[in-house]
Design a protein around this motif. Sequence first.
Motif: not given
Length: 502
Positions: A123-130, A477-485
């Motif tokens: 495990s490591r820190p990550i901005a958007y962890d799905f 945080h989910i919308p920003d994460g999916l936008r980045t994805l």
Amino acid sequence: MRRILIRPFGSILDLHVAIGGRGDRADRIYRQLRDAVLDGRLRRGERLPATRELAERLQVSRSTVSTAYERLTAEGYLAARVGAGTFVAYAGASGGPLPAPRRAAAQPTQAWRDLDDPLWVESRPIAYDFSIGSPDPALFPLETWRTSVAAELRAGFVRNSSYSDPAGVERLREAIARHLGVARSVEAGPDDVLVTSGAQQAFDLLARVALQPGDTVAVEDPGYPPVRQLFEMAGARVVPVPVDEHGLRVDLLPPARLVYVTPSHQFPLGGILPLERRVALLEWAARHDAVVIEDDYDSEYRFGSRPLDPLQRLDADGRVVYVGTFSKTMLPALRLGFVIAPPAILSALRHAKRLTDWHNETVTQRAMARLLDTGAFARHVRAATRVYEERHAVLVRAAGELLPELELVPSAAGLHVALLEPGQPAGRTGVGAGLDARRVAERAGVAGVAFLPVSRFRRGHGPDGILLGFGGIPAAHIPDGLRTLAEAIGREQVRDSGDRVR
């Protein structure tokens, strides 16, 4: 030859020193202390026994020990402080790893050498962890759990600290049977329950008691890799059986000794096995005298109607073994799971549990029983379900807007959803055409998004896709994460188009 243990001052470490036989004893002491410093067993700042004390314990002259200390001091391994004693001075290996062994003659079998782990990563820190498979630790009822553990420690833990029943503490088995009867309509009493170290130990015990080398085991494809790997390492012939949007294709099952299935929330795609397939599966098991493992790994979290009754409830012949876990509702670190099994299998499982690790740690079992008995566990699950239901809704809505080319597999339970590449006409390009989710995962990881591709869970052919967990990411945080994805997928499309042009 004399061997003693020396305990450096202020250390919890016992250091083994062997002396005897012919040869220079001072040199032997020197070499053993030097090696202990080099490989980190003696760490910088630790105090060694005085020369007189060590000489008495080794039954040698004080000058012998002094000679070894003086040589180590001259070479920089030790330092003498007037009025304080002798301390380790060398820091080359302080806190570092032990050196590699000089010999590697002992080797595991080839199968174990070739085994990989497709799921677990550091495990490591990550901005958007799905990532999938774990609940949100922030939702863990820490204060309630601490109170429960403290109460059990006060309730005579030391007086009742002998070996316990391999099947588990009776109070927990009673609580599990009651909970499953109310929450999942499982028919069981405390004598039908065996407590395990998570669901994975349950599968291991079942492989030990139900399989012989060469037996055929049917598993879902895509499915849960650690189960498939475990059965393969037990010597079974593992046959992947395709799944569709409704779960396991029972009509494609081969003759087998055992089948592993996730009927309430197919892992990883999320389908629910309909009643007619459940009945067909039980009929198949009766024809082939097979054992059915029903893995009900995360059915506590449901965001719609009540689920179908488990296979175990429909089983009239005693062929279904029901496996559950508290890893999704509490924490994986607690290592608490359970098996509901027919009497003959349960008796064998109890023996297998005793021979492998005897029993689970009892304070944790009793504390969990207390949460179940007082209703604290049910309240925690209800509160967590509300949080996860919000995240699920946000994820489904955002995925429809930001990843429209991928098809969301309907799912109303659990802690993740699957998005698959749709069927595409020949020659058409797009996100869903020939999606290489592994390459997208690498690119997205650089941008701070973690997810797992469907292809990592599949043995045969089939559409690729992405698995998006929401156990470890706040709804905001989910919308920003999916936008980045989505941006990472777009960049991968451009790269693929460029490769085709060249």
